[in-house]
Each structure stands twice: as structure tokens, then as C-alpha cells.
Design a protein around this motif. Structure first.
Motif, mmCIF file in Angstrom:
data_model
loop_
_atom_site.group_PDB
_atom_site.id
_atom_site.type_symbol
_atom_site.label_atom_id
_atom_site.label_comp_id
_atom_site.label_asym_id
_atom_site.label_seq_id
_atom_site.Cartn_x
_atom_site.Cartn_y
_atom_site.Cartn_z
ATOM 1 N N CYS A 1 7.757 -3.203 1.424
ATOM 2 C CA CYS A 1 9.191 -2.989 1.675
ATOM 3 C C CYS A 1 9.407 -1.950 2.775
ATOM 4 C CB CYS A 1 9.861 -2.555 0.371
ATOM 5 S SG CYS A 1 11.619 -2.323 0.513
ATOM 6 N N GLU B 1 3.510 7.831 4.504
ATOM 7 C CA GLU B 1 2.767 7.039 3.522
ATOM 8 C C GLU B 1 1.649 7.887 2.925
ATOM 9 O OE1 GLU B 1 2.602 3.934 1.983
ATOM 10 O OE2 GLU B 1 0.665 4.613 1.211
ATOM 11 N N SER B 2 1.495 7.796 1.615
ATOM 12 C CA SER B 2 0.496 8.656 0.960
ATOM 13 C C SER B 2 -0.938 8.192 1.203
ATOM 14 C CB SER B 2 0.762 8.738 -0.549
ATOM 15 O OG SER B 2 0.713 7.459 -1.106
ATOM 16 N N ARG B 3 -1.109 6.885 1.408
ATOM 17 C CA ARG B 3 -2.477 6.374 1.542
ATOM 18 C C ARG B 3 -2.936 6.408 2.995
ATOM 19 N NH1 ARG B 3 -3.684 2.705 -2.793
ATOM 20 N NH2 ARG B 3 -4.587 1.247 -1.334
ATOM 21 N N ARG C 1 -2.016 -2.715 -5.661
ATOM 22 C CA ARG C 1 -2.079 -3.698 -6.730
ATOM 23 C C ARG C 1 -2.132 -5.111 -6.183
ATOM 24 N NH1 ARG C 1 3.484 -2.487 -8.677
ATOM 25 N NH2 ARG C 1 3.670 -2.607 -6.439
ATOM 26 N N ALA D 1 1.953 -14.410 -4.259
ATOM 27 C CA ALA D 1 2.691 -15.645 -3.982
ATOM 28 C C ALA D 1 3.894 -15.284 -3.113
ATOM 29 C CB ALA D 1 3.148 -16.282 -5.285
ATOM 30 N N ARG E 1 -2.163 -9.303 0.550
ATOM 31 C CA ARG E 1 -1.261 -8.142 0.638
ATOM 32 C C ARG E 1 -1.638 -7.272 1.845
ATOM 33 N NH1 ARG E 1 1.653 -4.887 -3.210
ATOM 34 N NH2 ARG E 1 0.969 -6.189 -4.923
ATOM 35 N N CYS F 1 4.568 12.214 -0.726
ATOM 36 C CA CYS F 1 5.830 12.884 -1.051
ATOM 37 C C CYS F 1 5.718 13.519 -2.441
ATOM 38 C CB CYS F 1 6.981 11.868 -1.025
ATOM 39 S SG CYS F 1 8.559 12.629 -1.394
ATOM 40 N N ASP G 1 10.339 -1.874 -5.090
ATOM 41 C CA ASP G 1 9.914 -1.549 -6.455
ATOM 42 C C ASP G 1 10.422 -0.186 -6.902
ATOM 43 O OD1 ASP G 1 8.536 -3.913 -6.645
ATOM 44 O OD2 ASP G 1 6.640 -3.008 -7.271
ATOM 45 N N GLY H 1 8.326 -10.209 -6.962
ATOM 46 C CA GLY H 1 8.544 -8.775 -6.707
ATOM 47 C C GLY H 1 8.583 -8.435 -5.225
ATOM 48 N N MET H 2 7.579 -8.900 -4.500
ATOM 49 C CA MET H 2 7.545 -8.661 -3.055
ATOM 50 C C MET H 2 8.670 -9.431 -2.362
ATOM 51 S SD MET H 2 4.723 -10.150 -0.374
ATOM 52 C CE MET H 2 4.721 -11.743 -1.164
ATOM 53 N N ASN H 3 8.869 -10.689 -2.775
ATOM 54 C CA ASN H 3 9.929 -11.492 -2.148
ATOM 55 C C ASN H 3 11.289 -10.827 -2.335
ATOM 56 O OD1 ASN H 3 8.548 -14.052 -1.147
ATOM 57 N ND2 ASN H 3 7.758 -13.899 -3.226
HETATM 58 P P1 FAD Z 1 4.613 -1.021 -2.993
HETATM 59 O O1 FAD Z 1 3.985 -2.261 -2.489
HETATM 60 O O2 FAD Z 1 4.095 -0.430 -4.260
HETATM 61 O O3 FAD Z 1 4.522 0.063 -1.830
HETATM 62 C C1 FAD Z 1 4.841 1.409 -2.024
HETATM 63 C C2 FAD Z 1 4.154 2.223 -0.955
HETATM 64 O O4 FAD Z 1 4.529 3.583 -1.104
HETATM 65 C C3 FAD Z 1 2.627 2.164 -1.054
HETATM 66 O O5 FAD Z 1 2.080 1.978 0.205
HETATM 67 C C4 FAD Z 1 2.270 3.506 -1.657
HETATM 68 O O6 FAD Z 1 0.985 3.949 -1.262
HETATM 69 C C5 FAD Z 1 3.371 4.384 -1.101
HETATM 70 N N1 FAD Z 1 3.665 5.556 -1.923
HETATM 71 C C6 FAD Z 1 3.728 5.623 -3.267
HETATM 72 N N2 FAD Z 1 4.042 6.861 -3.667
HETATM 73 C C7 FAD Z 1 4.187 7.598 -2.537
HETATM 74 C C8 FAD Z 1 4.506 8.955 -2.299
HETATM 75 N N3 FAD Z 1 4.733 9.806 -3.309
HETATM 76 N N4 FAD Z 1 4.569 9.384 -1.026
HETATM 77 C C9 FAD Z 1 4.352 8.531 0.007
HETATM 78 N N5 FAD Z 1 4.030 7.241 -0.162
HETATM 79 C C10 FAD Z 1 3.962 6.769 -1.425
HETATM 80 N N6 FAD Z 1 5.242 -10.070 -5.851
HETATM 81 C C11 FAD Z 1 5.423 -11.290 -5.301
HETATM 82 O O7 FAD Z 1 6.430 -11.509 -4.608
HETATM 83 N N7 FAD Z 1 4.532 -12.292 -5.497
HETATM 84 C C12 FAD Z 1 3.417 -12.132 -6.271
HETATM 85 O O8 FAD Z 1 2.627 -13.058 -6.459
HETATM 86 C C13 FAD Z 1 3.194 -10.854 -6.875
HETATM 87 N N8 FAD Z 1 2.103 -10.652 -7.631
HETATM 88 C C14 FAD Z 1 1.901 -9.416 -8.196
HETATM 89 C C15 FAD Z 1 0.791 -9.236 -9.019
HETATM 90 C C16 FAD Z 1 0.591 -8.027 -9.650
HETATM 91 C C17 FAD Z 1 -0.592 -7.871 -10.557
HETATM 92 C C18 FAD Z 1 1.511 -6.974 -9.441
HETATM 93 C C19 FAD Z 1 1.314 -5.662 -10.128
HETATM 94 C C20 FAD Z 1 2.619 -7.138 -8.610
HETATM 95 C C21 FAD Z 1 2.826 -8.374 -7.985
HETATM 96 N N9 FAD Z 1 3.940 -8.597 -7.167
HETATM 97 C C22 FAD Z 1 4.155 -9.830 -6.622
HETATM 98 C C23 FAD Z 1 4.955 -7.538 -6.945
HETATM 99 C C24 FAD Z 1 4.716 -6.805 -5.639
HETATM 100 O O9 FAD Z 1 3.419 -6.279 -5.618
HETATM 101 C C25 FAD Z 1 5.721 -5.672 -5.474
HETATM 102 O O10 FAD Z 1 6.997 -6.093 -5.824
HETATM 103 C C26 FAD Z 1 5.747 -5.175 -4.035
HETATM 104 O O11 FAD Z 1 4.493 -4.627 -3.721
HETATM 105 C C27 FAD Z 1 6.855 -4.137 -3.836
HETATM 106 O O12 FAD Z 1 6.764 -3.577 -2.560
HETATM 107 P P2 FAD Z 1 7.179 -2.057 -2.331
HETATM 108 O O13 FAD Z 1 6.909 -1.798 -0.899
HETATM 109 O O14 FAD Z 1 8.507 -1.817 -2.887
HETATM 110 O O15 FAD Z 1 6.168 -1.227 -3.213
#
Ligand code: FAD
Length: 459
Positions: free
Chosen positions: A15, A34-36, A48, A53, A108, A133, A307, A319-321
Motif C-alpha cells: 500500500c 520503511e523499517s525493513r 507474510r 492472489a 509479493r 517508526c 492493513d 487484503g492486498m487488492n
Molecule cells: P504490509 O504489506 O504489511 O506492509 C506494511 C509495511 O510497513 C511493511 O513493509 C513493513 O515492513 C512496514 N512497517 C511495519 N511497521 C513499521 C514501522 N513501525 N515503521 C516503518 N515501517 C513499518 N491479499 C490479497 O489480496 N491476496 C492474497 O492472496 C493474500 N494472501 C495473504 C496470505 C496471508 C497468509 C496473509 C497473512 C495475507 C494475505 N493477503 C492477501 C493480505 C495482504 O498481505 C495484505 O493485505 C497486504 O500486504 C497489505 O498491504 P499493506 O501495505 O497495507 O501492509
């Protein structure tokens, strides 16, 4: 045209990196923390789930930023669920009766790397890694970070701060720690966790089982799924209770017990995972939860997205979508309210919250559907009928799954409302023998529509 505001995005996951790209395209000065480490330079797992999908709502977001042509070559189409029973028999249950409707398996890491590179093409977007953060002063827009490289704490002040830092969001924690406003928050875990395993490619880089499907081994209390990767491997995910039932994570603690579990329940999968015992004990077991909270924003200062605002269980593959769709919706809201961040945040949450609540609930429904129902005869008959209806009436009939997955212009909340009523109508009619499958499909469609409308009126 460059804009004056300095934007800070916490988190460069799926996101955060898409948001950085879009705000960069809109002319904002964007800093991402970004923390990583940078996953393009260091060999780390992208977090994760190795693959995901990816479907039409995500594709719409890629079209918005103009990179769909670079994303699609990273995808492997999955036309349906290939269901494996305990004897090793399989049947395919397509995702749609319409031509050209399928979901995709995507890495991913590859997708995140592409988004980071595209965002950095914009001079005004700067991404910093290894900065975690530790909290946000939401009144004064100051975010604190720990820098892993210098081992020092730093502060960053911005005009607007976005929290795209995932399910354990530091910005979200600051909302309730700072107690500046009434903040509602819930986090609900399933009794099941998950563990990733893998099917390697063949010696010649081929796939050891059907490539273009999402494989499922549904077993009632637990299940396994497998999604293909471009290198010929599959990422396998075991969903299992921590402590309930005959087999659970807490009582499968020896290699012999792993072998017994797979021999009894997944005999056709066992020979495909040569490193099963090693992976089972080395790979982590992680929990699955749903996060709901509100409000997502504070004044005109901060906003939670992805998320961080609405983590959901993975059973709808959304979730990602949904997190990508967040950026699409924010972009539309900016078209109307740009210049007034408080109005942007309010309008965004008003449009979006009901839809992310809906997909969270639908994802829980699908957890039970995948585990318990996909192999059930009434469910199978319903899916077959839905495929026939979609095939014969592509403009008139859309299953709940199709509305959620392939109809990116139908909001999740509407897909849930109509889809649930339609499911109820179909299941009742099949269970009560009210559908004669030798009947003309037109007549069946009419009956289903009437019954669905009645249910919708009652609700
Ligand atoms: P994240 O991908 O979690 O990214 C957050 C980022 O913030 C990371 O890079 C992290 O390192 C960073 N971060 C965290 N804390 C800090 C901090 N304190 N300071 C700085 N940086 C930080 N979704 C789908 O659409 N299709 C699927 O098939 C699907 N399969 C999944 C399977 C599993 C087992 C799981 C657990 C999830 C799945 N999802 C799927 C959901 C999807 O992974 C998430 O909805 C998506 O990753 C959300 O994106 P995001 O960027 O909001 O969060």
C-alpha cells in the motif's frame, strides 16, 4: 506541478509504495520510511505470504498508475480452485462461468520491488529503509524513528502523515496512546494460524502439479492451499488450529507426527514436498486476525491506510487488492477535495469504511466456505449452477465471488449484500429441491432473481 506539502508515508509495503507512486504522480513531495531493508538489494522475504492472489481491484489500481503492462508479466493465471480429496481425486471449480475471468498468482516481493522502483522514478519521492517508526505525535505531526544503520533515534516532521505500516501499525498505536480523540479499535484472531511450506520445481524447472489453478485440500477443521510461482515452485500454506482437534500446531511436534498427519490427510501432497519436515519445523507459525478501527484520521494531520486501517484474514484473496483499492478511492477523493486534507480524510473514510468492513466479514465467511463447504454436494451443485448461469447470462448473473473479485466497480458492501441474499436463495432452493436442473435456464434465472429480491426486501 509541484505541490507545497511535505508528505510522510510510514511503511513501503504494497500500500505504502503504491501510495507514494500515486502522490508522486500528483506532484507531492513524498518521504517514505520503511523499517525493513530494501528488498531489491537484500535477500529477505517480503513479509507474510510469498505469493498472493491478485485480481481486478488490484489491476484497476495498477492501471491508475499506468503500470499494468509491467505487472501482468509477473502473474500466473489461476482459473479456478483445484480441489484435492483425501483419496487424491481432484475436481476443478472455476472462479467464473464468464470467459476471461480468473485470478492471478503474483510474488509479493516482485510486485513490491516494481512499485518501489516506479515510485522512485519521481524525483520528489524519497524512500528510506531501516527506519522503524516508534511513535507519532499526531498533534504536531512529528514521527519518531529508530535507524538500524546508525543505531540512533531520529524525528521527522511533515505536513501530512500516512500510516501504511501494516497490521501492527505504529501510527494506529499512537492514536490510542495519545488519547486525543475517541478511537474505537478491535482485533479478532481466528483459532487457526498458518505455516508456509513449498513444492519445488521439477529438475527442468517445470510445475509438479497443475500450474493454472489455486489448489485446495479442504479437510473441515483445517486445510492447505497452494499457489504457483513463476520459477515452477508452489507456495503451500497450511491453515490449522493452534490447539483444537485431533491434529493441531500444538500437538504436531515431532517429525513422525508430521509424517502421520500428511500420510493420513494429504497423501497426494506428501511426495510433492520433499523438505516437508525441515520446513515444518523451521518456518514460523503465524496468527490470522481482523483489525477494525475508527476514525482512521486525526484532523488534517494523519490517515491510516491498507492493513493499518483494516487488516483482514486472507481467505478471499482481497487484503492486498483492498489496500490497492484504498489508493484508488483516495485518488478519486483528492480529485474533488484537494487542498483541504481534513475534507479529503473525512470523505475518504465515509466512502471506504463500509466497504472494508464488508470485505473483512466476507473473508471470514470464505474461511468456512473453503474449509468446510467446497467439497459439500449442495455447495458443489450451487457452484455448478452459478457457472451455468454466468456462462449463459454473462450480463445478468454475477455470483458473490464474481462481484467481489471481478467487478471492481461494485463496492464490497454492495457485493456482500446482494451476494449473501443470492447465496441464501440458491442454497435454499437446492436444498428444498425447488430447482429442476432439466428446466430451462431462463426459468431458473428468473426464480433465483425473484427469490433473491424477496430476501433483499426482507433484510
Ligand atoms: P504490509 O504489506 O504489511 O506492509 C506494511 C509495511 O510497513 C511493511 O513493509 C513493513 O515492513 C512496514 N512497517 C511495519 N511497521 C513499521 C514501522 N513501525 N515503521 C516503518 N515501517 C513499518 N491479499 C490479497 O489480496 N491476496 C492474497 O492472496 C493474500 N494472501 C495473504 C496470505 C496471508 C497468509 C496473509 C497473512 C495475507 C494475505 N493477503 C492477501 C493480505 C495482504 O498481505 C495484505 O493485505 C497486504 O500486504 C497489505 O498491504 P499493506 O501495505 O497495507 O501492509
Amino acid at each position: 506541478m509541484e505541490k507545497k506539502e511535505n508528505i510522510l508515508i510510514i511503511g513501503a509495503g504494497l500500500c505504502g509504495s503504491l501510495l507514494a507512486l500515486r502522490l508522486g504522480q500528483r506532484g507531492y513531495k513524498v518521504t517514505v520510511m520503511e523499517s525493513r531493508p530494501d528488498l531489491r538489494k537484500v535477500d529477505i522475504s517480503a513479509g507474510r505470504s510469498i505469493n498472493l492472489a491478485f485480481s481486478d481491484r488490484g489491476i484497476k489500481a495498477m492501471n491508475m498508475v499506468g503500470i499494468a503492462d509491467k505487472v501482468m508479466p509477473l502473474c500466473i493465471p489461476m482459473h479456478g480452485r483445484l480441489v484435492h480429496d483425501v483419496e487424491g481425486n481432484t475436481f476443478m471449480s472455476n472462479y467464473s462461468g464468464r470467459e476471461g475471468e480468473y485470478i492471478n498468482s503474483i510474488s509479493r516481493g516482485d510486485l513490491n520491488a516494481l512499485l518501489l522502483t516506479e515510485a522512485e522514478e519521481h524525483e520528489a519521492v524519497n524512500i528510506h529503509f531501516n527506519k522503524k517508526c516508534t511513535g507519532v505525535d499526531i498533534e504536531n505531526n512529528v514521527a519518531s524513528f529508530y535507524c538500524y544503520e546508525t543505531e540512533k533515534d531520529i524525528e521527522f516532521t511533515a505536513d501530512v502523515i500516512f500510516g501504511a505500516d501494516g497490521a501492527g501499525s505504529a501510527l494506529r498505536k499512537s492514536y490510542y496512546l495519545e488519547r486525543k480523540f475517541l478511537f474505537s479499535y478491535s482485533q479478532n484472531y481466528l483459532t487457526h494460524g498458518y505455516k508456509e511450506l513449498s513444492i519445488p520445481p521439477t529438475a527442468t524447472g517445470g510445475f509438479r502439479t497443475e500450474k493454472n489453478a489455486l489448489h485446495i485440500w479442504p479437510r473441515g477443521d483445517y486445510m492447505i492451499i497452494a499457489l504457483p510461482n513463476l520459477d515452477g515452485s508452489f507456495t503451500v500454506t497450511l491453515f490449522l488450529s493452534y490447539d483444537e482437534g485431533e491434529y493441531n500446531f500444538n500437538n504436531i511436534t515431532t517429525p513422525e507426527r508430521v509424517q502421520e498427519f500428511f500420510e493420513a490427510q494429504f497423501p497426494d501432497l506428501l511426495p510433492l514436498i520433499p523438505d516437508l519436515k525441515k520446513e515444518y519445523f523451521e518456518n514460523p507459525t503465524a496468527p490470522l486476525g481482523t483489525v477494525k478501527c475508527s476514525p482512521w484520521s486525526y484532523k488534517n494531520n494523519t490517515l491510516l491506510m491498507g492493513d493499518a486501517a483494516h487488516a483482514i484474514v486472507p481467505f478471499y484473496g482481497q487484503g492486498m487488492n483492498a489496500s490497492f483499492e484504498d489508493v484508488v478511492v483516495l485518488n478519486e477523493v483528492l480529485d474533488t477535495h484537494e487542498g483541504d486534507w481534513e475534507a479529503v480524510f473525512k470523505a475518504y473514510e465515509k466512502t471506504r469504511k463500509k466497504d472494508t468492513d464488508a470485505i473483512a466479514d466476507l473473508a471470514i465467511d470464505n474461511y468456512y466456505e473453503m474449509r468446510d463447504h467446497v467439497a459439500n454436494p449442495i455447495f458443489k451443485e450451487k457452484r455448478k449452477l452459478e457457472m451455468d448461469l454466468e456462462k449463459n447470462f454473462p450480463e445478468q448473473y454475477f455470483s458473490k465471488y464474481s462481484m467481489v473479485t471481478f467487478n471492481e466497480d461494485i463496492p464490497y458492501s454492495k457485493a456482500m449484500q446482494i451476494g449473501r441474499a443470492q447465496d441464501k436463495a440458491l442454497l435454499n432452493m437446492i436444498a428444498d429441491d425447488e430447482i429442476d436442473t432439466t428446466e430451462d435456464l431462463h426459468a431458473i434465472l428468473k426464480k433465483v432473481q425473484e427469490e433473491t429480491n424477496e430476501i433483499l426486501e426482507e433484510d
